[in-house]
Design an enzyme around this catalytic site. Sequence first.
Site, PDB file in Angstrom:
ATOM      1  N   ASP A 111       1.771   6.420   1.791  1.00 31.78           N
ATOM      2  CA  ASP A 111       1.053   5.002   2.083  1.00 31.78           C
ATOM      3  C   ASP A 111      -0.404   5.150   2.057  1.00 31.78           C
ATOM      4  OD1 ASP A 111      -0.440   4.500   5.026  1.00 31.78           O
ATOM      5  OD2 ASP A 111       1.118   6.061   5.096  1.00 31.78           O
ATOM      6  N   ASP A 143       0.995  -1.401   0.061  1.00 32.65           N
ATOM      7  CA  ASP A 143      -0.162  -0.019  -0.054  1.00 32.65           C
ATOM      8  C   ASP A 143       0.855   1.284  -0.051  1.00 32.65           C
ATOM      9  OD1 ASP A 143       0.846  -0.324   2.471  1.00 32.65           O
ATOM     10  OD2 ASP A 143      -0.937  -0.133   3.414  1.00 32.65           O
ATOM     11  N   LYS A 167       5.471   3.370  17.126  1.00 31.85           N
ATOM     12  CA  LYS A 167       4.745   4.846  17.583  1.00 31.85           C
ATOM     13  C   LYS A 167       5.075   5.315  19.016  1.00 31.85           C
ATOM     14  CE  LYS A 167       0.822   2.605  15.314  1.00 31.85           C
ATOM     15  NZ  LYS A 167       1.088   1.344  14.965  1.00 31.85           N
TER      16      LYS A 167
HETATM   17  P1  GTP Z   1      -5.581  -1.676   7.939  1.00 33.47           P
HETATM   18  O1  GTP Z   1      -6.594  -2.471   8.353  1.00 33.47           O
HETATM   19  O2  GTP Z   1      -6.189  -0.112   7.682  1.00 33.47           O
HETATM   20  O3  GTP Z   1      -4.733  -1.308   8.974  1.00 33.47           O
HETATM   21  O4  GTP Z   1      -4.817  -1.918   6.621  1.00 33.47           O
HETATM   22  P2  GTP Z   1      -3.852  -3.039   6.476  1.00 33.47           P
HETATM   23  O5  GTP Z   1      -5.035  -4.375   7.040  1.00 33.47           O
HETATM   24  O6  GTP Z   1      -3.765  -3.077   4.927  1.00 33.47           O
HETATM   25  O7  GTP Z   1      -2.687  -3.197   7.188  1.00 33.47           O
HETATM   26  P3  GTP Z   1      -1.464  -2.219   7.121  1.00 33.47           P
HETATM   27  O8  GTP Z   1      -1.783  -1.052   6.644  1.00 33.47           O
HETATM   28  O9  GTP Z   1      -0.719  -2.411   8.595  1.00 33.47           O
HETATM   29  O10 GTP Z   1      -0.640  -3.449   6.200  1.00 33.47           O
HETATM   30  C1  GTP Z   1       0.301  -2.711   5.421  1.00 33.47           C
HETATM   31  C2  GTP Z   1       0.577  -3.762   4.557  1.00 33.47           C
HETATM   32  O11 GTP Z   1       0.763  -5.309   4.551  1.00 33.47           O
HETATM   33  C3  GTP Z   1      -0.523  -3.699   3.501  1.00 33.47           C
HETATM   34  O12 GTP Z   1      -0.177  -3.841   1.940  1.00 33.47           O
HETATM   35  C4  GTP Z   1      -1.307  -4.972   3.630  1.00 33.47           C
HETATM   36  O13 GTP Z   1      -2.266  -5.528   2.550  1.00 33.47           O
HETATM   37  C5  GTP Z   1      -0.237  -5.918   4.033  1.00 33.47           C
HETATM   38  N1  GTP Z   1      -0.862  -6.726   4.947  1.00 33.47           N
HETATM   39  C6  GTP Z   1      -1.286  -6.374   6.495  1.00 33.47           C
HETATM   40  N2  GTP Z   1      -1.736  -7.830   7.009  1.00 33.47           N
HETATM   41  C7  GTP Z   1      -1.692  -8.748   6.076  1.00 33.47           C
HETATM   42  C8  GTP Z   1      -1.860  -9.926   6.346  1.00 33.47           C
HETATM   43  O14 GTP Z   1      -2.260 -10.629   7.218  1.00 33.47           O
HETATM   44  N3  GTP Z   1      -1.567 -10.753   5.175  1.00 33.47           N
HETATM   45  C9  GTP Z   1      -0.963 -10.247   3.874  1.00 33.47           C
HETATM   46  N4  GTP Z   1      -0.571 -11.091   3.009  1.00 33.47           N
HETATM   47  N5  GTP Z   1      -0.726  -8.874   3.697  1.00 33.47           N
HETATM   48  C10 GTP Z   1      -0.864  -8.089   4.905  1.00 33.47           C
END
Ligand code: GTP
Length: 357
Positions: A217, A106, A157
């Site tokens: 992001d 992202d 954080k």
């Molecule tokens: P929020 O629910 O808004 O926090 O977003 P998010 O679930 O995408 O989490 P975050 O921004 O912390 O994740 C950073 C990156 O890691 C993003 O590109 C997510 O798609 C990816 N990501 C987060 N959790 C997982 C997971 O459990 N599996 C996979 N494959 N990707 C993940």
Amino acid sequence: MKAVLLVGGEGTRLRPLTCNTPKAMVPVLNRPFLEHVLCHLKNNDVDTVILALGHLFKGVVEYFGDGSKVGIRVIYSVEDQPLGTAGPVKLAARHLDGRFLVLNGDIFSPFDLKNMVRYHTHLGSTATIALTPVENPSAYGVVEMDAQNRVQRFVEKPKPGEARSNMINAGTYVLEPKVLDLIPEQSKVMFEHNVFPTLLSSREPVFGYDTHGYWIDIGTPEKYLQLNLDLLNRQAEAKSTIGKGTVIHRTAHITGPVVIGDNCEVGSGVRLVGPVVLGADCRVGAGSILRETVIWPNSCIGDSCSVQGSVIADNSRLGDRVRAEGRCFISDHVEIDSGVCLDPGARLWPGTHQQSQ
Ligand code: GTP
């Protein structure tokens, strides 16, 4: 080189835009966000990308297939349950051979990955973490380094005054294969909290790499909108793009950079004050004004509307004289009656029917 792209998160903070659209597929200048990232990887000598998916994965697979559309080999690794940031890399390990990249899916940061890999190799690093400076690191993972850029400490954080650096983890890593040995199978494991601190405590060389340059992001609707506006502003000198079959009334007035998809209809006296993105098959009724706004495909804006600094997802309908001004985020399949004035910051969920009072 191979890269694992983490695109399995739920994107809860980006709701309501991600209720029915995976974060990786939200359109940026009328192309899925992930397509921009894949093109960047392709231009940096990455030949194979393993997409680590979970939530809403089908749309991603349908769109990208084997990757030939973007000229890069795409392999899918789908989780039954969320495995965090490192767990998915372990799951994808059978597709990896040698040094590899891991990227949060992202993040938009078009820096020179080839240079980062050279830096990693030159230093004999086990893990190299891309870094970017931020004004307020309190929502991020801060990385503290010594004068040679060797990582000393992670502060997640931090409260004001708690961290000695404003350099944050930018979500891109170059890793040696032995890092995979530290990740247990089928477990939710995070690089930030588990793997990297373990590397530090076993005195493995972990280095930071300053990416210098644009980094964002798209975790929230505000930042998603910002990316679209920034990209359009950057190409402000370039000609605006108007899709095939689009009809723009001769009295419509366009200023600033705009991207308009195919088969749109822009009515008489409409003012598009760029940056504005209009997805394919949209209609903008007579006398409406759109400013600093992103509209996804197949949506319809009535006559004399004012939509400013806002996002409207696909298949939504605004009646006449609707006002959505100031960070209104309207999801897909929303209907708004004529005359409605949305409060700034309004968020409308899929299927909402907003009636006039
Ligand atoms: P929020 O629910 O808004 O926090 O977003 P998010 O679930 O995408 O989490 P975050 O921004 O912390 O994740 C950073 C990156 O890691 C993003 O590109 C997510 O798609 C990816 N990501 C987060 N959790 C997982 C997971 O459990 N599996 C996979 N494959 N990707 C993940």
